[in-house]
Design a protein around this motif. Structure first.
Motif, PDB file in Angstrom:
ATOM      1  N   THR A  11       0.842  -1.207   0.000  1.00  0.00           N
ATOM      2  CA  THR A  11       0.000   0.000   0.000  1.00  0.00           C
ATOM      3  C   THR A  11       0.879   1.259   0.000  1.00  0.00           C
ATOM      4  N   VAL A  12       0.898   2.035   1.098  1.00  0.00           N
ATOM      5  CA  VAL A  12       1.638   3.302   1.110  1.00  0.00           C
ATOM      6  C   VAL A  12       3.096   3.131   1.531  1.00  0.00           C
ATOM      7  N   PHE A  13       3.508   1.908   1.871  1.00  0.00           N
ATOM      8  CA  PHE A  13       4.853   1.669   2.394  1.00  0.00           C
ATOM      9  C   PHE A  13       5.779   1.129   1.304  1.00  0.00           C
ATOM     10  N   SER A  14       6.952   1.738   1.188  1.00  0.00           N
ATOM     11  CA  SER A  14       7.923   1.260   0.208  1.00  0.00           C
ATOM     12  C   SER A  14       8.853   0.219   0.824  1.00  0.00           C
ATOM     13  N   ASP A  15       9.482   0.530   1.951  1.00  0.00           N
ATOM     14  CA  ASP A  15      10.409  -0.407   2.581  1.00  0.00           C
ATOM     15  C   ASP A  15      10.563  -0.020   4.056  1.00  0.00           C
ATOM     16  N   VAL A  16       9.888  -0.730   4.955  1.00  0.00           N
ATOM     17  CA  VAL A  16       9.954  -0.413   6.383  1.00  0.00           C
ATOM     18  C   VAL A  16      10.110  -1.700   7.193  1.00  0.00           C
ATOM     19  N   GLU A  17      10.656  -1.540   8.391  1.00  0.00           N
ATOM     20  CA  GLU A  17      10.769  -2.659   9.328  1.00  0.00           C
ATOM     21  C   GLU A  17      10.428  -2.156  10.722  1.00  0.00           C
ATOM     22  N   LEU A  18       9.433  -2.776  11.347  1.00  0.00           N
ATOM     23  CA  LEU A  18       9.023  -2.422  12.695  1.00  0.00           C
ATOM     24  C   LEU A  18       9.626  -3.422  13.675  1.00  0.00           C
ATOM     25  N   ARG A  19      10.380  -2.934  14.651  1.00  0.00           N
ATOM     26  CA  ARG A  19      10.937  -3.762  15.716  1.00  0.00           C
ATOM     27  C   ARG A  19      10.021  -3.595  16.923  1.00  0.00           C
ATOM     28  N   LEU A  20       9.281  -4.634  17.240  1.00  0.00           N
ATOM     29  CA  LEU A  20       8.111  -4.526  18.104  1.00  0.00           C
ATOM     30  C   LEU A  20       8.391  -4.873  19.557  1.00  0.00           C
ATOM     31  N   SER A  21       7.591  -4.290  20.440  1.00  0.00           N
ATOM     32  CA  SER A  21       7.596  -4.670  21.853  1.00  0.00           C
ATOM     33  C   SER A  21       6.673  -5.873  22.029  1.00  0.00           C
ATOM     34  N   PRO A  22       7.031  -6.808  22.891  1.00  0.00           N
ATOM     35  CA  PRO A  22       6.119  -7.929  23.164  1.00  0.00           C
ATOM     36  C   PRO A  22       4.923  -7.500  23.999  1.00  0.00           C
ATOM     37  N   ARG A  23       4.899  -6.225  24.407  1.00  0.00           N
ATOM     38  CA  ARG A  23       3.836  -5.752  25.290  1.00  0.00           C
ATOM     39  C   ARG A  23       2.944  -4.723  24.589  1.00  0.00           C
ATOM     40  N   LEU A  24       3.449  -3.507  24.377  1.00  0.00           N
ATOM     41  CA  LEU A  24       2.600  -2.414  23.892  1.00  0.00           C
ATOM     42  C   LEU A  24       3.281  -1.681  22.741  1.00  0.00           C
ATOM     43  N   ASN A  25       2.535  -1.496  21.644  1.00  0.00           N
ATOM     44  CA  ASN A  25       3.058  -0.833  20.454  1.00  0.00           C
ATOM     45  C   ASN A  25       2.086   0.269  20.035  1.00  0.00           C
ATOM     46  N   ILE A  26       2.603   1.509  19.974  1.00  0.00           N
ATOM     47  CA  ILE A  26       1.771   2.674  19.671  1.00  0.00           C
ATOM     48  C   ILE A  26       2.198   3.243  18.325  1.00  0.00           C
ATOM     49  N   ILE A  27       1.278   3.278  17.375  1.00  0.00           N
ATOM     50  CA  ILE A  27       1.552   3.761  16.026  1.00  0.00           C
ATOM     51  C   ILE A  27       0.869   5.116  15.854  1.00  0.00           C
ATOM     52  N   VAL A  28       1.655   6.139  15.519  1.00  0.00           N
ATOM     53  CA  VAL A  28       1.150   7.506  15.454  1.00  0.00           C
ATOM     54  C   VAL A  28       1.463   8.087  14.082  1.00  0.00           C
ATOM     55  N   GLY A  29       0.515   8.795  13.512  1.00  0.00           N
ATOM     56  CA  GLY A  29       0.741   9.442  12.227  1.00  0.00           C
ATOM     57  C   GLY A  29      -0.481  10.213  11.787  1.00  0.00           C
ATOM     58  N   GLU A  30      -0.294  11.067  10.799  1.00  0.00           N
ATOM     59  CA  GLU A  30      -1.423  11.806  10.258  1.00  0.00           C
ATOM     60  C   GLU A  30      -2.316  10.884   9.437  1.00  0.00           C
ATOM     61  N   ASN A  31      -3.506  11.362   9.095  1.00  0.00           N
ATOM     62  CA  ASN A  31      -4.403  10.586   8.236  1.00  0.00           C
ATOM     63  C   ASN A  31      -3.731  10.318   6.893  1.00  0.00           C
ATOM     64  N   GLY A  32      -3.878   9.091   6.411  1.00  0.00           N
ATOM     65  CA  GLY A  32      -3.313   8.734   5.119  1.00  0.00           C
ATOM     66  C   GLY A  32      -1.903   8.180   5.173  1.00  0.00           C
ATOM     67  N   THR A  33      -1.334   8.038   6.372  1.00  0.00           N
ATOM     68  CA  THR A  33       0.032   7.512   6.466  1.00  0.00           C
ATOM     69  C   THR A  33       0.074   6.009   6.722  1.00  0.00           C
ATOM     70  N   GLY A  34      -1.081   5.362   6.794  1.00  0.00           N
ATOM     71  CA  GLY A  34      -1.090   3.905   6.854  1.00  0.00           C
ATOM     72  C   GLY A  34      -1.155   3.291   8.241  1.00  0.00           C
ATOM     73  N   LYS A  35      -1.588   4.049   9.251  1.00  0.00           N
ATOM     74  CA  LYS A  35      -1.684   3.480  10.603  1.00  0.00           C
ATOM     75  C   LYS A  35      -2.601   2.251  10.615  1.00  0.00           C
TER      76      LYS A  35
END
Length: 349
Positions: A11-35
């Motif tokens: 979709t809107v992502f070209s090449d990203v890697e998320l290194r995640l917490s086993p507990r809580l993950n908060i994704i923040v961004g403006e509208n249209g950024t793919g949250k």
């Protein structure tokens, strides 16, 4: 638990890697950024795996089964015309590749698809065992009011509602959890029921009601913010959000006043502390700050990860870290801060 999500050309992502917490993950961004896209992608793959574990009864999922099932779930959740429509179109590249890395490596899965793919993905790494934990997805809209007969109508007709609504309604209608886990359930429910002024109960007529000291009230007559609290309360009461599992929640703060947002923030942190891997998408500075306050003194390792989504000429990029300051500048958050400064300036000159 999921520890890494690598995405190329989705979709809107070209090449990203998320290194995640086993507990809580908060994704923040403006509208249209793919949250929401990140939440739906992770949910789709986890749900496709866990949904079929009991039904198939095999020791592990097969490559042939996964190729069709993952594509089917992605189409059901995102509602494109074909799976290939989810691949980001750009000159010189027409393929999407996705890598899910788990703490238990035998659960790892990698797959991809091209822009012309129709009903299957191509699996390059197949998990050696089933995903034991279940996943729950809470959309921005509350679902308690549409619950009566929704699942039967959805499965019997072609409706333009994303499949997460059907999945969540199934979880909402599950029987209440009984046994040794009840004490923990009551502990998690107590602050939610205090905020709602009562408890959520499913009547024999298939409708949800808010039961309080003054009687019971039909869900359509209950404030929408309370209904959202009611959804999370019901999932806790049925055991869907207890022990190991995954919760995906899109904009928990939507249609809630600040007092209720504080209750939601506390519940989110409590669930992550109880063993649920939580993913939320938000652009609320208030919710973000509440979570920071609650996790600031945590002694638990990797208690929270923060992801800032930023639009660039080459797709959305992600800045991430263990605090909100690692997300970079988010315009939606900056606007709230700037408004506070303007208000103080007008009040005090």
């Amino acid at each position: 638990m999921l520890k890494k999500l690598a995405i190329t050309n989705f979709t809107v992502f070209s090449d990203v890697e998320l290194r995640l917490s086993p507990r809580l993950n908060i994704i923040v961004g403006e509208n249209g950024t793919g949250k929401t896209h990140l939440l739906k992608l992770a949910y789709s793959v986890l749900a496709a795996n866990s949904e079929e574990r009991k039904r198939l009864g095999t020791p592990a999922p097969t490559k042939t089964w996964l190729q069709g099932k993952i594509a089917e779930k992605l189409v059901g959740v995102f509602r494109p015309e074909t799976i290939g429509r989810l691949a980001r179109r750009r000159q010189g590249r027409e393929r999407c590749d996705i890598n899910f890395g788990f703490i238990k490596s035998d659960l790892n899965i990698e797959f991809g698809f091209a822009t012309n793919s129709k009903t299957e993905v191509s699996i390059s790494v197949t998990p050696n065992s089933w995903l034991e934990a279940s996943a729950a997805y809470l959309p921005t809209r509350e679902l308690l009011t549409i619950f009566p007969n929704f699942v039967s109508v959805y499965e019997g007709h072609y409706l333009e509602f994303e499949e997460t609504w059907r999945d969540t309604c199934i979880l909402l209608g599950a029987p209440l959890q009984r046994g040794p886990k009840e004490a923990r359930i009551r502990e998690l429910l107590a602050p939610l029921e205090e905020a709602m002024g009562g408890s959520i109960q499913l009547d024999r007529n298939g409708r949800f009601y808010l039961h309080s000291a003054s009687g019971r009230m039909e869900m359509p007559l209950v404030a929408e913010g309370v209904r959202k609290l009611g959804m999370i309360a019901r999932l806790i009461a049925t055991g869907a959000l207890l022990g190991n599992g995954y919760l995906f929640w899109d904009e928990p703060e939507a249609n809630l006043n600040p007092r209720l947002v504080r209750k939601i923030a506390k519940t989110i942190v409590d669930l992550s502390d109880a063993g649920i891997q939580v993913f939320i998408a938000t652009h609320s500075l208030f919710l973000l700050r509440e979570i920071e306050i609650l996790t600031a003194g945590s002694t638990k390792k990797n208690s929270a990860r923060f992801f800032g989504l930023h639009q660039t000429n080459d797709g959305v990029k992600i800045e991430q870290g263990n605090s909100a300051s690692d997300m970079g500048d988010i315009a939606a958050l900056d606007e709230e801060l700037e408004q506070s400064d303007r208000f103080l300036s007008s009040e005090f000159g």
